[in-house]
Write a protein that holds these residues in place. Structure first.
Motif, PDB file in Angstrom:
ATOM      1  N   ASN A   1       0.994  -1.025   0.100  1.00  0.00           N
ATOM      2  CA  ASN A   1       0.023  -0.055  -0.133  1.00  0.00           C
ATOM      3  C   ASN A   1       0.807   1.441   0.079  1.00  0.00           C
ATOM      4  OD1 ASN A   1      -2.115  -1.705   0.049  1.00  0.00           O
ATOM      5  ND2 ASN A   1      -2.450  -1.190   2.370  1.00  0.00           N
ATOM      6  N   LEU A   2       0.240   2.168  -0.670  1.00  0.00           N
ATOM      7  CA  LEU A   2       1.126   3.509  -0.815  1.00  0.00           C
ATOM      8  C   LEU A   2       1.086   4.238   0.606  1.00  0.00           C
ATOM      9  CD1 LEU A   2       0.208   5.037  -4.158  1.00  0.00           C
ATOM     10  CD2 LEU A   2       2.244   3.795  -3.703  1.00  0.00           C
ATOM     11  N   TYR A   3       2.240   4.967   0.810  1.00  0.00           N
ATOM     12  CA  TYR A   3       2.218   5.793   2.282  1.00  0.00           C
ATOM     13  C   TYR A   3       2.645   7.215   1.575  1.00  0.00           C
ATOM     14  CZ  TYR A   3       7.519   5.229   2.182  1.00  0.00           C
ATOM     15  OH  TYR A   3       8.680   5.106   1.763  1.00  0.00           O
ATOM     16  N   GLU A   4       2.484   8.073   2.497  1.00  0.00           N
ATOM     17  CA  GLU A   4       3.028   9.549   2.363  1.00  0.00           C
ATOM     18  C   GLU A   4       3.347  10.117   3.835  1.00  0.00           C
ATOM     19  OE1 GLU A   4       0.943  13.845   1.153  1.00  0.00           O
ATOM     20  OE2 GLU A   4       0.032  12.057   0.457  1.00  0.00           O
ATOM     21  N   CYS A   5       4.723  10.582   3.704  1.00  0.00           N
ATOM     22  CA  CYS A   5       5.248  11.177   4.766  1.00  0.00           C
ATOM     23  C   CYS A   5       4.437  12.305   5.204  1.00  0.00           C
ATOM     24  CB  CYS A   5       6.838  11.718   4.347  1.00  0.00           C
ATOM     25  SG  CYS A   5       7.409  12.523   5.758  1.00  0.00           S
ATOM     26  N   PRO A   6       4.167  12.380   6.447  1.00  0.00           N
ATOM     27  CA  PRO A   6       3.176  13.465   7.042  1.00  0.00           C
ATOM     28  C   PRO A   6       4.066  14.860   7.154  1.00  0.00           C
ATOM     29  CG  PRO A   6       4.157  12.204   8.894  1.00  0.00           C
ATOM     30  CD  PRO A   6       4.327  11.172   7.383  1.00  0.00           C
ATOM     31  N   ASP A   7       5.219  14.753   7.106  1.00  0.00           N
ATOM     32  CA  ASP A   7       6.112  16.061   7.119  1.00  0.00           C
ATOM     33  C   ASP A   7       6.422  16.517   5.703  1.00  0.00           C
ATOM     34  OD1 ASP A   7       5.949  16.088   9.497  1.00  0.00           O
ATOM     35  OD2 ASP A   7       8.126  15.419  10.080  1.00  0.00           O
ATOM     36  N   CYS A   8       6.896  15.883   4.714  1.00  0.00           N
ATOM     37  CA  CYS A   8       7.229  16.294   3.547  1.00  0.00           C
ATOM     38  C   CYS A   8       6.403  15.978   2.254  1.00  0.00           C
ATOM     39  CB  CYS A   8       8.795  15.880   3.083  1.00  0.00           C
ATOM     40  SG  CYS A   8       9.028  14.303   2.945  1.00  0.00           S
ATOM     41  N   GLY A   9       5.721  15.020   2.443  1.00  0.00           N
ATOM     42  CA  GLY A   9       4.988  14.629   1.369  1.00  0.00           C
ATOM     43  C   GLY A   9       5.140  13.591   0.441  1.00  0.00           C
ATOM     44  N   PHE A  10       6.491  13.069   0.661  1.00  0.00           N
ATOM     45  CA  PHE A  10       6.982  11.824   0.169  1.00  0.00           C
ATOM     46  C   PHE A  10       6.255  11.015  -0.186  1.00  0.00           C
ATOM     47  CE2 PHE A  10       9.610   8.065  -0.169  1.00  0.00           C
ATOM     48  CZ  PHE A  10      10.325   8.457  -1.359  1.00  0.00           C
ATOM     49  N   ARG A  11       6.082  10.134  -1.294  1.00  0.00           N
ATOM     50  CA  ARG A  11       5.272   9.162  -1.437  1.00  0.00           C
ATOM     51  C   ARG A  11       6.188   7.710  -1.713  1.00  0.00           C
ATOM     52  NH1 ARG A  11      -0.578  10.880  -4.114  1.00  0.00           N
ATOM     53  NH2 ARG A  11      -0.957  12.302  -2.656  1.00  0.00           N
ATOM     54  N   GLY A  12       5.516   6.665  -1.355  1.00  0.00           N
ATOM     55  CA  GLY A  12       6.395   5.553  -1.531  1.00  0.00           C
ATOM     56  C   GLY A  12       5.651   4.193  -1.492  1.00  0.00           C
ATOM     57  N   PRO A  13       6.119   3.008  -2.033  1.00  0.00           N
ATOM     58  CA  PRO A  13       4.998   1.725  -2.054  1.00  0.00           C
ATOM     59  C   PRO A  13       5.280   1.117  -0.689  1.00  0.00           C
ATOM     60  CG  PRO A  13       7.173   1.418  -3.372  1.00  0.00           C
ATOM     61  CD  PRO A  13       7.276   2.931  -2.898  1.00  0.00           C
TER      62      PRO A  13
END
Length: 59
Positions: free
Chosen positions: A47-59
């Motif tokens: 599932n995708l995730y998004e960093c709460p601080d910078c918005g980086f997205r990863g699998p």
């Protein structure tokens, strides 16, 4: 905040469940270094995730 308090407040960034006591992964964001936690189910399903601080997205 103590380490025990931090662990009790860890939540999966993908689905939001409390990951304390689970076989979750905790790692630093590749962009900003913020600590990210993910539950084993979201990791297994990629599932995708998004960093709460910078918005980086990863699998």
């Amino acid at each position: 905040m103590s380490e025990a308090e931090q662990q009790s407040q860890r939540r999966c960034v993908s689905c939001g469940i409390n990951v304390a006591g689970m076989s979750a992964a905790t790692f630093d964001c590749p962009e900003c270094g913020t600590q990210i936690s993910r539950c084993s189910k979201c990791r297994k399903q990629s599932n995708l995730y998004e960093c709460p601080d910078c918005g980086f997205r990863g699998p």
